[in-house]
Enzyme design. Structure first.
Site, mmCIF file in Angstrom:
data_model
loop_
_atom_site.group_PDB
_atom_site.id
_atom_site.type_symbol
_atom_site.label_atom_id
_atom_site.label_comp_id
_atom_site.label_asym_id
_atom_site.label_seq_id
_atom_site.Cartn_x
_atom_site.Cartn_y
_atom_site.Cartn_z
ATOM 1 N N CYS A 1 0.813 -1.222 0.000
ATOM 2 C CA CYS A 1 0.000 0.000 0.000
ATOM 3 C C CYS A 1 0.845 1.269 0.000
ATOM 4 O O CYS A 1 0.368 2.329 -0.402
ATOM 5 C CB CYS A 1 -0.950 0.014 1.192
ATOM 6 S SG CYS A 1 -2.163 -1.318 1.162
ATOM 7 N N HIS B 1 -9.019 3.909 -1.649
ATOM 8 C CA HIS B 1 -7.628 3.473 -1.485
ATOM 9 C C HIS B 1 -7.171 2.723 -2.733
ATOM 10 O O HIS B 1 -7.172 1.493 -2.773
ATOM 11 C CB HIS B 1 -7.543 2.578 -0.252
ATOM 12 C CG HIS B 1 -6.191 2.005 0.033
ATOM 13 N ND1 HIS B 1 -5.010 2.523 -0.476
ATOM 14 C CD2 HIS B 1 -5.821 0.931 0.805
ATOM 15 C CE1 HIS B 1 -3.993 1.803 -0.046
ATOM 16 N NE2 HIS B 1 -4.460 0.832 0.729
ATOM 17 N N CYS C 1 0.357 2.081 6.705
ATOM 18 C CA CYS C 1 0.609 0.668 6.993
ATOM 19 C C CYS C 1 0.737 -0.075 5.668
ATOM 20 O O CYS C 1 0.161 0.333 4.655
ATOM 21 C CB CYS C 1 -0.511 0.079 7.836
ATOM 22 S SG CYS C 1 -2.154 0.172 7.094
#
Length: 407
Positions: A110, A363, A393
């Site tokens: 991510c 996202h 994260c």
């Protein structure tokens, strides 16, 4: 605040603790597409073309000769299908830009495009590059999340580690997933379902308020789609605590529901970084400077707690306190990620994701890092702040931190 000095060739790198003389990495501009929901406005755009739109949108605003770019660094997760073959390079060429400019694709899960910015800044700080385009692209509508892992099943890999004897020796065959990690965080930090629902609702409320107030206007580039110009994030939803309370948990007996998770999304983002020499040579006007970049890691089973030690590390390295930070962007992969971070770091909640986060805005994996960076920069300018901190994260338990100083 530091300024660009025509006679400067190098400055101390803030917070490196060694007194090394290195060049500054300046942030010239940053843009993003509006984020499309799954099956939404961007779903039909090939990932390569989506990346090309971001590069064009960035360079059109900065008016720099594309041939001056030393490298293109793009984050992308699940690099298969339309996202395979080094999408950084392919999307640059699809944009019509010079063939002599190279490109490289980064996968730090991510945090991929945040890492792309870090790699770009490091190249400039070390003097090996003067102009870097960094960013990310992801079309999750076309390439579903975890596609790269599920494809491995045809080769006998039910997970990346299922046949690793050394991994099994250290961690056993327990489930390693973002869902389990989120539940473990909620349990360890004693976060109730009701608390997490309130946090998630606030994300949507802040996002709607930011859109209505035009906070994203300067950072979003227009994408022409079959249904017309696309400029507004599709993710925010009108919800309520009552609606959220009616959702089933993601796992039986768990506390988390879909309302507390980031959205599956499509999007692209781009940032232009330059050395002080390039600023002078090309007549560029920096908006900020990179003050600090780092990455740390934590328990891969909890997976999503990395931002806690990573933030502490960054603040210690720079000598800053959390109260010195004027705005924070921490990715809302799941509500407990941010809530646990808030409990540990003791940041002012009003400064954290003030325009909403991924629970509301989406996202798009490999594009999210540079997207959050872009929003952080715009928010710093809007409030007249000095320092902004970004952290995320990431799969495997890692986390990036970037601190910028507005100029």
């Amino acid at each position: 605040m530091p300024r660009v000095d025509d006679d400067a060739v190098g400055v101390p790198l803030t917070g490196n603790g060694r007194g090394a003389v290195m060049t500054e990495a300046y942030v010239i501009d940053a843009v993003r597409t509006a984020v499309g929901k799954r099956g939404g406005a961007l779903a039909g755009i090939h990932p390569v073309d989506l990346g090309a739109l971001a590069w064009r949108g960035l360079l059109d605003r900065t008016d720099i000769d594309p041939a001056a770019v030393d490298d293109v660094i793009a984050g992308c997760v699940d690099a298969i299908g339309g996202q395979a073959g080094n999408i950084a390079r392919l999307s640059w060429l699809a944009a019509g830009y010079p063939e002599e400019v190279p490109g490289v694709t980064v996968d730090r899960q991510c945090g991929s495009s945040q890492q792309a910015i870090s790699f770009g800044a490091q190249a400039i700080m070390s003097g090996t590059a003067d102009v870097i385009v960094a960013g990310g692209v992801q079309n999750m509508s076309q390439i579903p999340i975890s596609s790269a892992m599920t494809v491995g099943e045809q080769f006998g890999f039910t997970s990346p580690t299922n046949e690793s004897k050394q991994w099994l020796h250290r961690y056993g065959d327990q489930e390693i997933s973002q869902f389990r990690g989120s539940e473990l965080i909620a349990e360890k930090w004693n976060l109730s379902r009701e608390e997490m629902e309130r946090y998630s609702l606030t994300s949507h409320e802040r996002a709607f308020a930011a859109i209505r107030a035009g906070h994203f206007e300067n950072e979003i580039i227009t994408v022409e789609t079959e249904s017309g110009p696309f400029r507004v994030d599709e993710g925010p939803r009108e919800s309520s605590l009552e609606k959220m309370a009616g959702l089933q948990p993601l796992v039986e007996g768990g506390r988390l529901t879909a309302a507390m998770a980031s959205q599956i999304s499509d999007g692209a983002s781009a940032v232009l970084l330059a050395s002080e020499r390039a600023v002078k040579d090309h007549g560029l006007r920096p908006r900020a400077r990179i003050h600090h970049i780092s990455a740390r890691a934590a328990d891969p089973v909890f997976m999503l707690t990395g931002p806690i030690p990573a933030t502490r590390y960054a603040l210690d390295k720079t000598g800053l306190a959390i109260d010195d930070i004027d705005t924070v962007e921490i990715n809302e992969a799941f509500a407990p990620v941010v809530m646990a971070w808030l409990k540990e770091i003791k940041a002012d909640p009003a400064k954290v994701n003030p325009n909403g986060g991924a629970i509301a805005l989406g996202h798009p994996l490999g594009a999210t890092g540079a997207k959050l960076f872009t929003t952080m920069l715009g928010e710093l300018e809007r409030i007249g702040g000095r320092y902004g901190l970004q952290t995320m994260c990431e799969g495997g338990g890692t986390a990036n931190v970037t601190i910028i100083e507005r100029l």
